[in-house]
Each structure stands twice: as C-alpha cells, then as structure tokens.
Design a protein around this motif. Sequence first.
Motif, PDB file in Angstrom:
ATOM      1  N   ALA A   1     -14.004  27.737  38.656  1.00  0.00           N
ATOM      2  CA  ALA A   1     -13.788  28.312  37.220  1.00  0.00           C
ATOM      3  C   ALA A   1     -12.752  28.380  36.807  1.00  0.00           C
ATOM      4  N   ALA A   2     -11.757  28.382  37.254  1.00  0.00           N
ATOM      5  CA  ALA A   2     -10.228  28.943  36.077  1.00  0.00           C
ATOM      6  C   ALA A   2      -9.585  27.261  35.056  1.00  0.00           C
ATOM      7  N   ASP A   3     -10.646  27.264  35.267  1.00  0.00           N
ATOM      8  CA  ASP A   3      -9.930  25.027  34.654  1.00  0.00           C
ATOM      9  C   ASP A   3     -11.210  25.528  33.527  1.00  0.00           C
ATOM     10  N   HIS A   4     -12.395  25.622  33.538  1.00  0.00           N
ATOM     11  CA  HIS A   4     -13.108  25.681  32.920  1.00  0.00           C
ATOM     12  C   HIS A   4     -12.698  25.899  31.196  1.00  0.00           C
ATOM     13  N   PRO A   5     -13.242  24.876  30.750  1.00  0.00           N
ATOM     14  CA  PRO A   5     -12.868  26.060  28.363  1.00  0.00           C
ATOM     15  C   PRO A   5     -13.220  27.216  28.399  1.00  0.00           C
ATOM     16  N   PHE A   6     -14.443  27.914  28.664  1.00  0.00           N
ATOM     17  CA  PHE A   6     -14.713  29.212  28.906  1.00  0.00           C
ATOM     18  C   PHE A   6     -14.006  30.241  29.075  1.00  0.00           C
ATOM     19  N   ILE A   7     -13.573  29.389  30.033  1.00  0.00           N
ATOM     20  CA  ILE A   7     -12.364  30.611  30.790  1.00  0.00           C
ATOM     21  C   ILE A   7     -10.743  31.006  30.121  1.00  0.00           C
ATOM     22  N   HIS A   8     -10.364  29.520  29.627  1.00  0.00           N
ATOM     23  CA  HIS A   8      -9.432  29.518  28.529  1.00  0.00           C
ATOM     24  C   HIS A   8      -9.747  30.030  27.340  1.00  0.00           C
ATOM     25  N   ARG A   9     -11.134  30.008  27.048  1.00  0.00           N
ATOM     26  CA  ARG A   9     -11.649  30.444  25.661  1.00  0.00           C
ATOM     27  C   ARG A   9     -11.396  32.141  26.083  1.00  0.00           C
ATOM     28  N   PHE A  10     -11.810  32.649  26.528  1.00  0.00           N
ATOM     29  CA  PHE A  10     -11.566  34.294  27.280  1.00  0.00           C
ATOM     30  C   PHE A  10     -10.345  34.581  27.175  1.00  0.00           C
ATOM     31  N   ARG A  11      -9.634  33.591  27.613  1.00  0.00           N
ATOM     32  CA  ARG A  11      -7.773  34.146  28.216  1.00  0.00           C
ATOM     33  C   ARG A  11      -7.432  34.019  26.875  1.00  0.00           C
ATOM     34  N   LEU A  12      -7.667  33.567  25.883  1.00  0.00           N
ATOM     35  CA  LEU A  12      -7.319  33.627  24.135  1.00  0.00           C
ATOM     36  C   LEU A  12      -7.966  35.157  24.074  1.00  0.00           C
ATOM     37  N   TYR A  13      -8.972  35.956  23.588  1.00  0.00           N
ATOM     38  CA  TYR A  13      -9.787  36.987  23.785  1.00  0.00           C
ATOM     39  C   TYR A  13      -8.545  37.938  24.907  1.00  0.00           C
ATOM     40  N   GLU A  14      -8.383  38.365  26.218  1.00  0.00           N
ATOM     41  CA  GLU A  14      -7.273  38.864  26.624  1.00  0.00           C
ATOM     42  C   GLU A  14      -5.271  39.304  26.113  1.00  0.00           C
ATOM     43  N   ARG A  15      -5.785  38.249  25.111  1.00  0.00           N
ATOM     44  CA  ARG A  15      -3.818  38.298  24.792  1.00  0.00           C
ATOM     45  C   ARG A  15      -4.401  38.970  23.745  1.00  0.00           C
ATOM     46  N   GLY A  16      -5.688  38.985  22.969  1.00  0.00           N
ATOM     47  CA  GLY A  16      -5.450  40.110  21.998  1.00  0.00           C
ATOM     48  C   GLY A  16      -6.012  39.518  20.458  1.00  0.00           C
ATOM     49  N   ARG A  17      -6.253  37.518  20.762  1.00  0.00           N
ATOM     50  CA  ARG A  17      -6.785  37.121  19.835  1.00  0.00           C
ATOM     51  C   ARG A  17      -8.795  36.687  19.673  1.00  0.00           C
ATOM     52  N   TRP A  18      -8.765  36.186  18.472  1.00  0.00           N
ATOM     53  CA  TRP A  18      -9.822  36.121  18.020  1.00  0.00           C
ATOM     54  C   TRP A  18     -10.273  34.386  17.558  1.00  0.00           C
ATOM     55  N   PRO A  19     -10.568  33.754  18.159  1.00  0.00           N
ATOM     56  CA  PRO A  19     -10.362  32.504  18.487  1.00  0.00           C
ATOM     57  C   PRO A  19     -11.367  31.843  17.464  1.00  0.00           C
ATOM     58  N   VAL A  20     -11.204  31.610  16.366  1.00  0.00           N
ATOM     59  CA  VAL A  20     -13.199  31.622  15.392  1.00  0.00           C
ATOM     60  C   VAL A  20     -13.520  29.867  15.807  1.00  0.00           C
ATOM     61  N   GLY A  21     -12.602  29.268  15.648  1.00  0.00           N
ATOM     62  CA  GLY A  21     -13.684  27.583  16.378  1.00  0.00           C
ATOM     63  C   GLY A  21     -13.224  26.926  15.400  1.00  0.00           C
ATOM     64  N   LEU A  22     -13.575  25.938  15.658  1.00  0.00           N
ATOM     65  CA  LEU A  22     -13.077  24.197  15.710  1.00  0.00           C
ATOM     66  C   LEU A  22     -14.117  24.003  14.323  1.00  0.00           C
ATOM     67  N   ALA A  23     -13.014  23.633  13.346  1.00  0.00           N
ATOM     68  CA  ALA A  23     -13.503  23.278  12.139  1.00  0.00           C
ATOM     69  C   ALA A  23     -12.544  22.253  12.271  1.00  0.00           C
TER      70      ALA A  23
END
Length: 203
Positions: free
Chosen positions: A174-196
């Motif tokens: 699971a550690a290499d899945h994109p959804f885990i990476h996105r969650f890790r951005l939240y763990e760092r206090g960020r809001w990854p709003v998305g791709l434009a």
Amino acid sequence: MDQDFSNAPSDQELEDLSLEMPALARLRDFARLAENVQWFSDLGTPLRKKVREIARAYLDGLGFPDAGMARLQSWEETAVAAESFDWDTEGWEAEESLRAALTTDALEHLSEEALEIGMTYLFSRIQEQIRQAVLTAAAIWGTDDEELIAAAMGAALQAAHGAALAVVALEDDAADHPFIHRFRLYERGRWPVGLAGRTYNIF
C-alpha cells in the motif's frame, strides 16, 4: 457532510472482529493513525522538499509524470483552483478509476458489510477532528466561505477513505499507492486541492 455514527462499532467490537479479519485490523490501525494527523495545519507555506517528493510520487503514480506543482497562498486562490474541477476532470477521472479498482480488490479481503463497518469506524474517529481543524484554519486565515470550508472537509475525508481502501486492498504494497501519497500530504498539514491542466495545486 455530517453522518450518523450511532451504529459505529466500539473499539472492543472492532478489536474482536479484527482478530478474525486481518484486513479489518489494518483498517483499524489506519483509523488510529489518521486520528493523529495535524489536518490543515501548514496551509500556504512554501512547498518543502519532502512535500514536493510526496507530490511527485503521487503524480507519477496517478499517471501524470509531466505535471508540475504549485503552491496556493490563500483561500481565495484555493477557491479558484477548486472551481477548475468543474471543467477539468482528468485528474478526478484518474482517481475514480483507481478508487474503483481498489474497491474491487478490497472486497476480495473483506465482505461489503465488514468494509462498511471499518469505514464507519474510520469516519467516526476522524470526522469531528477534521471539522475542527478546518474551522480553526479558516478562522486563522479569516475566511468564512462556507462552501470552500465544506469542500476542504470533504476532500480530507475522501483522502482518508482512499488511503484506507489501499491499506485494505494492498497489504504491504500500500505504501506506494497514489492514495497513500495524497494522504501523506494531509499528514504534513497541506490541502492537495488537485490537478488543473498539468499543475497540481497544493494549499
């Protein structure tokens, strides 16, 4: 946005079920990890090296290795970036494809009922925490945009749901899945709003 968690399992009930279902134990452990996330605590700050590395791993895994990333510096900028999803849905479609595949894989490890129990437990542990974190961040920044505040809450819950699916479906991979990476951005206090377009916007 609010959900009724009166039927959410207690810690002991989930503990008992987890003894019989390792995948549910992984979901339980993820829920407890998610409780300790400092949601929305580092919005608008420069994109540090580790944040960029996580975002790069997310974009590569999602299928957008040519995409760059940009820092959003205010709630106003974030609102504009969020509006782009009404017409630029490529990133969202890629995520939905991954989510559908993960759900299918997760149901090979858990029944629909067990998966629902686990997800209900997850949301019962984090929903109020996320709400308070968003409201605190909004107050600090002086924004009262209720629609954007609701979007932030929804995005965080969706990120937790996607990461939880990966934990259930993929076990040690699971550690290499994109959804885990996105969650890790939240763990760092960020809001990854998305791709434009080819820009990944991060508040």
